[in-house]
Write an enzyme that holds these catalytic residues in place. Structure first.
Site, PDB file in Angstrom:
ATOM      1  CB  CYS A 270      -4.296   3.441  -2.465  1.00  0.00           C
ATOM      2  SG  CYS A 270      -2.811   2.412  -2.507  1.00  0.00           S
TER       3      CYS A 270
ATOM      4  CG  HIS B  21       5.968  -0.850  -0.485  1.00  0.00           C
ATOM      5  ND1 HIS B  21       5.405  -1.958  -0.613  1.00  0.00           N
ATOM      6  CD2 HIS B  21       5.085  -0.088   0.312  1.00  0.00           C
ATOM      7  CE1 HIS B  21       4.369  -2.100   0.434  1.00  0.00           C
ATOM      8  NE2 HIS B  21       4.152  -1.003   0.958  1.00  0.00           N
TER       9      HIS B  21
ATOM     10  CG  HIS C 222       7.224   0.742   5.196  1.00  0.00           C
ATOM     11  ND1 HIS C 222       7.475   0.893   3.677  1.00  0.00           N
ATOM     12  CD2 HIS C 222       6.115   0.386   5.638  1.00  0.00           C
ATOM     13  CE1 HIS C 222       6.238   1.047   3.371  1.00  0.00           C
ATOM     14  NE2 HIS C 222       5.170   0.418   4.430  1.00  0.00           N
TER      15      HIS C 222
ATOM     16  CD  GLU D  20       6.575   5.370   0.655  1.00  0.00           C
ATOM     17  OE1 GLU D  20       5.711   4.841   0.682  1.00  0.00           O
ATOM     18  OE2 GLU D  20       6.824   6.270   1.117  1.00  0.00           O
TER      19      GLU D  20
ATOM     20  CB  SER E  33       2.478   1.810   7.271  1.00  0.00           C
ATOM     21  OG  SER E  33       3.618   1.294   7.455  1.00  0.00           O
TER      22      SER E  33
HETATM   23  S1  SF4 Z   1       1.707   6.239  -2.501  1.00  0.00           S
HETATM   24 FE1  SF4 Z   1       1.282   4.566  -1.286  1.00  0.00          FE
HETATM   25  S2  SF4 Z   1      -0.972   4.823  -0.584  1.00  0.00           S
HETATM   26 FE2  SF4 Z   1      -0.347   6.387  -2.088  1.00  0.00          FE
HETATM   27  S3  SF4 Z   1      -1.428   5.398  -3.846  1.00  0.00           S
HETATM   28 FE3  SF4 Z   1       0.797   5.004  -4.059  1.00  0.00          FE
HETATM   29  S4  SF4 Z   1       0.796   2.986  -2.984  1.00  0.00           S
HETATM   30 FE4  SF4 Z   1      -1.189   3.802  -2.708  1.00  0.00          FE
END
Ligand code: SF4
Length: 291
Positions: free
Chosen positions: A12, A74, A128, A130, A231
């Site tokens: 991503c 994160h 986690h 985040e 995840s």
């Molecule tokens: S929120 Fe998490 S999954 Fe979405 S772009 Fe950012 S790092 Fe990637």
């Protein structure tokens, strides 16, 4: 056998940008500390370690002075930035902009709810990274729930603002919202008055689900490549497996079982938002060579 890599698979943008920042620094200096694993993919971490990345945990971070440390996508709680200031650490902050925005919404909600004796509730895993960063925005007061049973930790007679970890499954998040609404009603309250919901599942994960299902349906066999602690890897793997039971989860080349391919004419390779394209290409090369 025809071997196809999912054209939508790969990092991503949050992870991609984090890795680019690490690589850019490592091109100029061959040492960069990273607080926690930069990406939930063991193979990619090994590649970055060879370039000079040193992964450290919180206790090592506390003891570090005058060094450069990468903050991963994160994000981190405010206490991390406080330690960095005290220890004169130079931070490269690669917190994903989506996570940064979510942190600030959680912080604002917490500040508002203090006066109303409300509760910030985070749907995600307590450990986690985040969630650790998000909980830190609330002075560690947020209630973290990861299963329907854990909603019992919420007081349904008080205001609730619900957020989700960005990589959670959208359907699971909706189920939790429904359970909380029902419990508020059962306690004699009105969800319209007591429950606020922020739709915080990242579109980079949820938007991939229909595509990954189409990809999985169009092949006889799927290899899903992801780190075991990812995840979104679990969410996307289950999405693929729900439409194609012949979907196998692997984290490294050694986990490929070549008996899986007996009688298979076409197969697809896909992965999580933390799976590097180079790893999927390596998997494809091994399969093409043997079958
Ligand atoms: S929120 Fe998490 S999954 Fe979405 S772009 Fe950012 S790092 Fe990637």
């Amino acid at each position: 056998m025809q071997v196809v890599i999912d054209p939508d698979a790969g990092f991503c943008f949050g992870v991609e940008s984090s890795i680019s920042m690490a690589e850019e620094h490592l091109r100029q200096s061959n040492k960069l500390f990273c607080l926690g694993e930069l990406v939930h993919n063991e193979e990619e971490i090994e590649r970055l370690k060879k370039l000079g990345l040193i992964v450290i945990d919180y206790s090592q971070f506390e003891a570090l002075h005058h060094e450069t440390v990468l903050i991963r996508a994160h994000g981190e709680p405010p206490s991390t930035f406080e330690t960095a200031r005290k220890n004169k650490l130079n931070l490269i902050n690669s917190t994903c902009p989506i996570v940064k925005k979510l942190q600030s919404r959680v912080f604002c909600s917490y500040e508002e709810l203090i006066a109303e004796d409300g509760q910030v509730v985070l749907f995600g895993k307590e450990q986690h990274p985040e969630i650790v960063g998000l909980k830190g925005q609330t002075n560690s007061r947020a209630i973290v729930i990861n299963t329907p049973a854990e909603v019992n930790n919420i007081d349904f007679t008080r205001k609730i603002h619900l957020f989700s970890q960005t990589t959670k499954d959208e359907a699971d998040y909706k189920m939790i919202q429904q359970i909380i609404s029902e419990r508020i009603i059962a306690s004699g309250g009105d969800p319209e008055q007591l429950l606020s919901i922020t739709r915080s599942v990242c579109k980079q994960v949820s938007n991939r689900i229909p595509g990954i299902k189409d990809f999985a349906k169009s092949h006889q066999l799927i290899l899903f490549v992801a780190g075991k602690s990812s995840s979104n890897g679990k969410v996307l793997f289950h999405a693929a497996q729900s439409v194609n039971p012949n979907t196998h989860f692997i984290s490294e080349l050694e986990e490929i079982n070549h008996e899986w391919f007996i009688g298979i004419d076409n197969m697809g390779i896909t992965g999580a938002t933390s799976t590097p394209l180079w790893l999927m290409e390596k998997v494809a090369a091994v399969i093409r060579q043997k079958h």
